[in-house]
Scaffold this motif. Structure first.
Motif, short mmCIF file in Angstrom:
data_model
loop_
_atom_site.label_atom_id
_atom_site.label_comp_id
_atom_site.label_asym_id
_atom_site.label_seq_id
_atom_site.Cartn_x
_atom_site.Cartn_y
_atom_site.Cartn_z
N HIS A 171 0.86 -1.18 0.00
CA HIS A 171 0.00 0.00 0.00
C HIS A 171 0.89 1.23 0.00
N ASP A 181 -4.20 6.09 3.59
CA ASP A 181 -5.64 6.29 3.48
C ASP A 181 -6.12 7.12 4.67
N HIS A 202 -13.10 7.36 1.93
CA HIS A 202 -11.74 7.75 2.35
C HIS A 202 -11.00 8.31 1.15
N HIS A 219 -7.38 8.04 -0.75
CA HIS A 219 -6.08 7.38 -0.85
C HIS A 219 -5.12 8.46 -1.33
#
Ligand SMILES: [Zn+2]
Length: 470
Positions: A321, A325, A402, A404
């Motif tokens: 990732h 986030d 959310h 990113h």
């Protein structure tokens, strides 16, 4: 050095000129208003006025009744046949006036029984749509004419009682915010909230975000002096918050921090001919801001940190990732964390609606899963730190609302949280010399500047003039 002096001279001259002249009606962009242009236009105006007076002018007006339509409006001002069809087409397809509301008005101007102009005014719009006709009743031109706007400087001193919001609400809102001078209608109170929100955001989230912790440092009895700029709409007698020019924050326990303005050209990424920008500095020329904001949302909780391997919540297998986030309510504003150029703005698969921005020094940032984008921006737009670029959503592969947020340096992913955030361009050499030179001048004129009307300079960062409504 010389160009800086010219810029500031223009700024001061523009303010001085306000005492003598009002801004001539003008929709063109670029260039500094000159007296000769103004006189030429005045002469032209007198000429055309004389020729109009020689004719017989007839103005037919109609306004939208409950259940009224654009068609009915046109018919009641005598517009029929081909002119009716072309008006409908231009209003709807070209000018984007797709729905009429009660209170909208239409004026049809006839000279010797020939239609010369049609003006449509949306009730809460900041101007009117105009369609021009030639002698044979063919439409020749159509455009939006913005209501004449004025900038106004106002100095306020706020004493902090419990919160910055409360101190703005009790002492920072202009007395002529609403047409009646009081908060009467729902529209008035929405505008009051918007004013306070804009003011507080600029003060706490932009200007002093790195100097003052508005949660721990602020004490009752602190005082803030702010020179703020407002947009005044004379037609509707309304005032909106625009930005803060200068500010000083005095702590009750001692000490103070300042935001001193400096007007200059934007960084090298900005397209040629970009507007002059305003930045704020400390007394020694150090920038009040860093190159990037800490996060792209005003308040947000990290729901997933940067990592080189993690279990993906939707895909169900381990995947790096390379971003952070931030969970935030649907529709929360997403800010550009730094100045730069929009390079991507569209649907990108897993990241849903995404915006990417290219910054100076090889940096790039990306913002995914947006519900929608900010208006009046496109690929190639130059955005400034803190500008709204979109709104939190859950588009693409996402389990809930959310944003990113990811950052690249020279093409490789970096962790925004641990990346050293370089200070935003401090003033150097010639700029610094001139900043030091103008500081005492600015300080001595701040008190005079307060309470003035400044004509909108088209060359310096104005809002889009295409919008009919707020
Ligand atoms: Zn993510």
């Amino acid at each position: 050095m010389r160009s800086r002096i010219i810029l500031i001279s223009i700024f001061l001259l523009a303010m001085g000129a306000t005492f003598l002249f009002k801004k001539p009606h003008s929709t063109e962009t670029g260039g500094v208003w000159s007296l000769t242009d103004h006189l030429n236009k005045l002469e032209y105006l007198t000429d055309s006025l004389n020729s109009i007076l020689a004719d017989t002018m007839d103005v037919r007006m109609a306004s939208v009744e409950p259940g009224g339509t654009l068609g009915a409006l046109l018919y009641s001002t005598g517009i029929e046949g081909n002119r009716y069809l072309s008006c409908c087409e231009i209003f709807i397809d070209s000018l984007g006036w797709t729905s009429v509301h009660v209170g909208d008005t239409l004026e049809a101007l006839y000279a010797r029984d020939t239609l010369t102009e049609v003006r449509a005014r949306p009730r809460n719009g900041r101007g009117y749509y105009c369609i021009e006709f030639d002698g044979t009743a063919e439409p020749v031109d159509w455009y939006w004419v913005p209501e004449e706007q004025f900038r106004r400087l106002r100095a306020v001193t706020l004493v902090v009682s419990s919160s910055v919001w409360e101190s703005i609400a009790s002492g920072g809102v202009p007395p002529d915010l609403s047409p009646s001078g009081r908060i009467v209608t729902a529209r008035d109170s929405v505008r009051k909230v918007a004013y306070i929100k804009g003011f507080e955001n600029e003060l706490a989230n932009r200007l002093f975000v790195y100097d003052i912790d508005f949660y721990y440092d602020v004490q009752p009895g602190d005082s803030v002096w702010v020179l703020l700029e407002e947009t005044r709409y004379p037609g509707s007698s309304e005032t909106t918050f625009r930005r803060i020019i200068a500010a000083k924050y005095d702590f009750a326990l001692g000490g103070m921090t300042e935001a001193i303005p400096f007007f200059h050209q934007p960084d090298s990424l900005a397209p040629d001919g970009s507007a002059i920008i305003l930045d704020h500095y400390h007394r020694d020329g150090a920038s009040l801001r860093t190159m990037f904001l800490k996060m792209p949302v005003p308040f947000g909780r990290i729901s997933s940190p940067y990592s080189d391997s993690r279990m993906h919540p939707v895909l169900g297998y381990t995947r790096a990732h390379r971003g952070i986030d931030y969970a935030a309510p649907m529709g929360t504003e997403i800010y550009a964390v730094g100045d730069g150029v929009v390079t991507v703005r569209g649907f990108t698969g897993g990241y849903g609606n995404m915006v990417r921005i290219r910054h100076a020094n090889g940096y790039e940032t990306g913002y995914g899963h947006m519900s929608s984008y900010a208006q009046h921006q496109e690929i190639g737009s130059y955005v400034r730190q803190g500008d709204v670029i979109g709104y939190v959503g859950s588009t693409g592969l996402s389990t809930g609302p959310h944003v990113h947020f990811e950052m690249k340096k020279n093409g490789s992913y970096v962790n925004p949280a641990s990346e050293i955030l370089p200070p935003a361009n401090p003033l150097l050499e010639n700029d610094l010399d001139f900043f030091m030179l103008q500081l005492p001048v600015l300080e001595s004129t701040w008190s005079i500047m307060a309470g003035m009307d400044i004509p909108v300079s088209q060359s310096e960062g104005t809002e889009s003039s295409n919008t009919a409504t707020e």
